[in-house]
Design a protein around this motif. Structure first.
Motif, PDB file in Angstrom:
ATOM      1  N   ILE A  41       0.836  -1.191   0.000  1.00 19.20           N
ATOM      2  CA  ILE A  41       0.000   0.000   0.000  1.00 19.20           C
ATOM      3  C   ILE A  41       0.872   1.242   0.000  1.00 19.20           C
ATOM      4  O   ILE A  41       1.962   1.255   0.590  1.00 19.20           O
ATOM      5  N   VAL A  48      -2.813   0.664  -4.033  1.00 18.95           N
ATOM      6  CA  VAL A  48      -2.266  -0.646  -3.688  1.00 18.95           C
ATOM      7  C   VAL A  48      -1.717  -1.262  -4.975  1.00 18.95           C
ATOM      8  O   VAL A  48      -2.357  -1.181  -6.029  1.00 18.95           O
ATOM      9  N   THR A  71      -7.863   1.828  -2.828  1.00 20.29           N
ATOM     10  CA  THR A  71      -8.540   1.379  -1.617  1.00 20.29           C
ATOM     11  C   THR A  71     -10.019   1.754  -1.610  1.00 20.29           C
ATOM     12  O   THR A  71     -10.765   1.262  -0.761  1.00 20.29           O
ATOM     13  N   THR A 376      -4.302   2.628   7.225  1.00 23.37           N
ATOM     14  CA  THR A 376      -5.038   1.712   6.362  1.00 23.37           C
ATOM     15  C   THR A 376      -4.262   0.413   6.234  1.00 23.37           C
ATOM     16  O   THR A 376      -3.085   0.405   5.874  1.00 23.37           O
ATOM     17  N   VAL A 378      -3.954  -3.384   4.568  1.00 26.28           N
ATOM     18  CA  VAL A 378      -4.370  -4.275   3.485  1.00 26.28           C
ATOM     19  C   VAL A 378      -3.619  -5.589   3.617  1.00 26.28           C
ATOM     20  O   VAL A 378      -2.594  -5.691   4.295  1.00 26.28           O
ATOM     21  N   SER A 392      -8.876  -4.761   2.177  1.00 22.86           N
ATOM     22  CA  SER A 392      -8.549  -3.856   3.272  1.00 22.86           C
ATOM     23  C   SER A 392      -9.222  -4.380   4.525  1.00 22.86           C
ATOM     24  O   SER A 392     -10.310  -4.974   4.466  1.00 22.86           O
ATOM     25  N   LEU A 403     -10.816  -5.455  -2.576  1.00 24.50           N
ATOM     26  CA  LEU A 403     -10.341  -4.393  -3.455  1.00 24.50           C
ATOM     27  C   LEU A 403     -10.162  -4.834  -4.896  1.00 24.50           C
ATOM     28  O   LEU A 403      -9.911  -3.988  -5.759  1.00 24.50           O
TER      29      LEU A 403
END
Length: 683
Positions: A41, A48, A71, A376, A378, A392, A403
C-alpha cells in the motif's frame, strides 16, 4: 454456522452462472486462476500494487505483472507490460514512485526498475548489479537490497564470473563445508549474501555489511533477513554468529550502514533470532525468537529491543502462539501479525505496552499485510472456496472490504462443494481439528468414499487457505469426501501440542490418523469399504508408516516421502540430529520411527511420486520405497519428474500429477458417480 455460510456461498456462485453449465474445480480450472501475490500500500493509503501471475499451458510457464488497485475499489489496471518479468513492488516514502525487481528481454539478470506513479511513463532501470538484486526496500533516499557476491572480487570481475558460470562446460560443484543445498538450490560456498544500497536518484552501489565480517545466512535470504531504520542511521541484519553450517546460531546484529562494527543483540540465545523490524520512529526493533535449537516448529516469540537502553523485552510471554508476518502500526504502539491459530490464520494486534494480543479477524485466512501511514491495513484473504484476494481490513472491528475482482468471471461458472471444521478425539484423548470437504451436490442419504489427506511439515497446520497443489475441493469434485486434519505436531494449537511428537514422529500422528478414519466410518454417508489416504513430505512419511501398520485404507498416495531416516542424512537438514543426536549418537530413536524398518509388513497398493530436484527430501527416498514395494510384491507405481522439486510446479506436470492421482484412487475407491466431476482430466 460455518457450514451454513459456505453452503450459501456455493449456492450464490452457482446461481450467478445463469444459464451456463457449471464446471467443477478441476485441475484445468486451477491453472486458469490468476494468482495474486503480496500487496503493498502507498504511504498515503489510497493506492495498492499487487503482483498477479497467469499461466500459459502451451508455453508451460507463468508470467507476472504488477496491477494497480485503489482502496476505494474504483481502480484495477495493469502497471507493467506483458513480457516483463517483475516482482517485489515497493513505494517510495512519498508515494510518487514505485520500485520493483524486473528483467527485460535484453537483461541477463534481474535489476531494480523505477516507475512514476503520478503520470504515465516508462520504468527506468536504476541498478546494474552483476550478481542481481533481491529483497528490495525503499527507505529515505536509498533503495536497499540483497545480492550474493564473490566477496574477494570487484564488480567488473564479478560480471566476468557470472558470464563464466553461465558458459562453463564443467558441471561440478565443490564443497568443503555445510550447507551444500537448500530445498531445490545448490549453494555456492564461494559466494556470500550481503546488504547493499543505491541512491534512489542513481549513483554508486555501496556494500553495507562486508566490512563487518558477517554475511546473511547462506541457506536463505529475504526481506526478513534485514531492516533499515526510517532515518537510515541503523541497519539490522540476521547472521550466523557461530559461522558453522552444521549447527548455525542465527542472531540479530545492529550496525551503522557501512561500519565495520556490528553489535550482537541476541548473543545469549543459542536458538534462532530473526525477522528484524524497526518501529516507525526508529527507537524500537522488533524481531522473532525461538528457544529450542533444531526445532523449527518452536514458538516464534515477539521480542522488542530498545535502541537507547539496549534492552530486549519478550512480549506476551504467556501467549502460546507464533508471531508471523509482522508489520508495525503507524503509531508505533504495537504490531499487526498474521497468526496461525487453531486451523485459521487470523490477524492480531500485539501491543508493545500494556495489554494482551487482540484478535481482529475470525473466519477465513489472512496474511501478507501492508500498512499505510494513515493506518489503512491491506492484505491477502483466502479460503478453501476462493483463491487469494486483496482486501482492506478495519483494524478496529475486523471488517473486510475486497479491493479486486480477479477470477470472478471464472468462479461464476464453477460449482463448488462445501466444507466445515469438526473435532474428534485423537491420541491420549486430545481434541483434533479437521477440515471436511464435501463434493458439489453432496447428499447425506448417499454413500461416499473417503480421501483422507495427510499434511506435510509436520510442524505446520492446514488452515482455511486455497491450495493449488493439493486442492481438497478438486479432490472432492471427483466424487469423494475429502479431509485435512491437524494431527499432533501441527502448529497453531500451542507449543506443547506442536512439540508432542519429538522425537517420536510416529505414535501420536498414527493414532490420530486411525481415529480420523474411525470418525468417518461412524458417519452414515461414508462407504466404510472405500477409503484411501494421501500425503506428501512428512505426510508421505505418515503414509509410509501406515504401510507397516494396521489401517483401513484400500490404497495410498505417497508423495516425496521421508521413508528412511538413515539416508535422510543426504537431505539439506538433519531431521533429529541437532536436538536429539544423529543415528550414531542416539541409535534407539531411528529404527523405532523410520518407516523402512517395518517393510516386512508392507501390503497396501501405493502410488509413489517424487521430483529429481527435491533436496529437502532427496529422490532416493522414493526409489528405496518403490524397490521395497516391488520386492515385497505389493502393487505399486512410481512417477518420477526429472524437472520438479519437492513440489510439482509446472502447469502440465501438475495436470499429469492430478490425473495420475485420480486414476489411482479411483482404482481402489470408486467415486460417487452422482457427484463425479464432468471436466476432463489429463492422465
Amino acid at each position: 454456522m460455518r457450514c451454513i455460510f459456505v453452503l450459501i456461498s456455493s449456492l450464490l456462485l452457482t446461481m450467478a452462472a445463469g444459464a451456463k453449465e457449471a464446471q467443477r474445480l478441476s485441475a484445468e480450472v486451477l491453472w486458469k486462476i490468476k494468482r495474486v501475490g503480496t500487496p503493498v500500500i502507498s504511504p498515503s493509503g489510497d493506492q495498492v500494487v499487487a503482483p498477479v501471475t497467469t499461466f500459459d499451458l502451451e508455453q508451460d510457464k507463468g508470467e507476472t505483472r504488477l496491477w494497480l488497485l485503489s482502496t476505494d475499489g474504483d481502480i484495477q489496471r495493469p502497471l507493467t507490460a506483458v513480457g516483463l518479468s517483475v516482482s517485489e513492488p515497493v513505494f517510495s516514502p512519498d508515494g510518487k514512485h514505485l520500485a520493483f525487481i524486473g528483467k527485460r528481454s535484453d537483461d541477463d539478470i534481474k535489476q531494480i526498475l523505477i516507475l512514476p506513479m503520478a503520470a504515465p511513463g516508462e520504468a527506468v532501470r536504476l541498478s546494474e548489479v552483476p550478481t542481481g538484486v533481491s529483497s528490495i526496500k525503499w527507505v529515505g533516499d536509498h533503495l536497499y537490497f540483497i545480492s550474493r557476491i564473490w566477496p574477494d572480487k570487484a564488480p567488473e570481475e564479478m560480471a566476468g564470473r557470472v558470464k563464466e558460470e553461465k558458459e562453463k562446460k564443467v558441471s561440478a560443484y565443490v564443497w568443503n563445508a555445510l550447507p551444500f543445498s537448500f530445498w531445490d538450490n545448490w549453494i555456492d560456498e564461494q559466494r556470500q549474501a550481503h546488504v547493499f544500497r543505491i541512491p534512489a536518484k542513481g549513483g554508486a552501489v555501496e556494500n553495507l555489511t562486508l566490512r563487518t565480517g558477517l554475511k546473511l545466512p547462506n541457506w536463505i535470504q529475504g526481506a526478513e533477513s534485514y531492516d533499515v531504520s526510517p532515518d537510515e542511521s541503523h541497519l539490522a541484519i540476521v547472521a550466523d554468529s557461530k559461522k558453522s553450517g552444521t549447527r548455525p546460531d542465527f542472531d540479530v546484529f545492529l550496525l551503522e550502514p557501512g561500519s565495520p562494527k556490528a553489535r550482537n543483540l541476541t548473543l545469549a540465545n543459542e536458538a534462532p533470532d530473526f525477522n528484524p523490524k524497526f518501529s516507525p520512529d526508529g527507537r524500537l526493533l522488533a524481531f522473532n525468537r525461538q528457544l529450542i535449537s533444531g526445532f523449527y516448529g518452536d514458538t516464534r516469540r515477539l521480542v522488542v529491543h530498545r535502541l537507547r537502553s539496549r534492552q530486549n523485552t519478550v512480549l506476551h510471554e504467556e501467549w502460546d502462539r507464533s508471531t508471523d508476518g509482522m508489520v508495525w502500526a503507524p503509531s508505533g504502539g504495537g504490531l499487526y501479525a498474521a497468526v496461525d491459530d487453531q486451523g485459521t490464520r487470523r490477524i492480531y494486534y500485539l501491543p508493545v505496552g500494556n495489554g494482551d494480543p487482540r484478535v481482529i479477524t475470525d473466519s477465513t485466512d489472512f496474511s501478507n499485510l501492508s500498512v499505510a501511514s494513515d493506518g489503512t491495513l491491506v492484505g491477502i484473504n483466502q479460503s478453501f472456496l476462493y483463491p487469494p484476494r486483496v482486501v482492506s481490513i478495519d483494524a478496529r472491528n475486523g471488517g473486510v472490504e475486497r479491493l479486486d475482482s480477479f477470477n470472478d468471471d471464472l468462479f461464476a461458472n464453477v460449482d463448488l462443494g462445501t466444507y466445515e471444521s469438526v473435532t474428534f478425539t485423537g491420541a491420549e484423548g486430545a481434541d483434533i481439528q479437521m477440515w471436511v470437504h464435501y463434493p458439489p451436490g453432496f447428499d447425506r442419504n448417499q454413500k461416499y468414499p473417503l480421501m483422507l489427506l495427510l499434511h506435510g511439515g509436520p510442524h505446520n497446520a492446514v488452515t482455511d487457505t486455497f491450495h493449488f497443489r493439493w486442492n481438497a475441493q478438486t479432490f472432492a469434485s471427483w466424487g469423494y469426501v475429502t479431509a485435512w486434519f491437524n494431527f499432533h505436531g501441527s502448529s497453531g494449537f500451542g507449543q506443547a501440542f506442536a512439540d508432542s511428537i519429538n522425537p517420536d514422529w510416529l505414535s501420536r500422528p498414527y493414532t490420530d490418523t486411525i481415529a480420523a478414519a474411525d470418525w468417518f466410518k461412524s458417519q452414515s454417508w461414508i462407504d466404510k469399504d472405500q477409503l484411501v489416504a494421501a500425503g506428501g513430505s512428512y505426510g508421505g512419511y505418515l503414509a509410509s508408516i501406515l504401510l507397516g501398520r494396521e489401517h483401513p485404507f484400500n490404497a495410498l498416495v505417497i508423495h516425496a516421502p521421508v521413508y528412511n531416516l538413515y539416508s535422510m542424512l543426504a537431505a539439506d537438514y538433519s531431521v533429529h540430529g541437532v536436538r536429539f543426536g544423529e543415528y550414531w549418537q542416539s541409535p534407539e530413536i531411528y529404527p523405532s520411527i523410520s518407516p523402512h524398518t517395518y517393510a516386512a509388513q508392507f501390503k497396501t497398493p501405493s502410488l509413489v511420486i517424487h521430483g529429481q530436484n527435491d533436496l529437502r527430501v532427496p529422490v532416493g527416498q522414493s526409489f528405496e520405497l518403490f524397490r521395497t514395494l516391488q520386492e515385497r510384491g505389493v502393487e505399486s507405481r512410481l512417477i518420477y519428474y526429472p524437472d520438479e522439486n519437492h513440489w510439482v510446479l509446472k502447469p502440465n506436470n501438475s495436470l499429469h500429477w492430478y490425473g495420475q492421482v485420480r486414476e489411482w484412487v479411483e482404482r481402489f475407491a470408486a467415486p460417487n458417480r452422482g457427484t463425479e466431476a464432468s471436466a476432463s482430466v489429463t492422465k
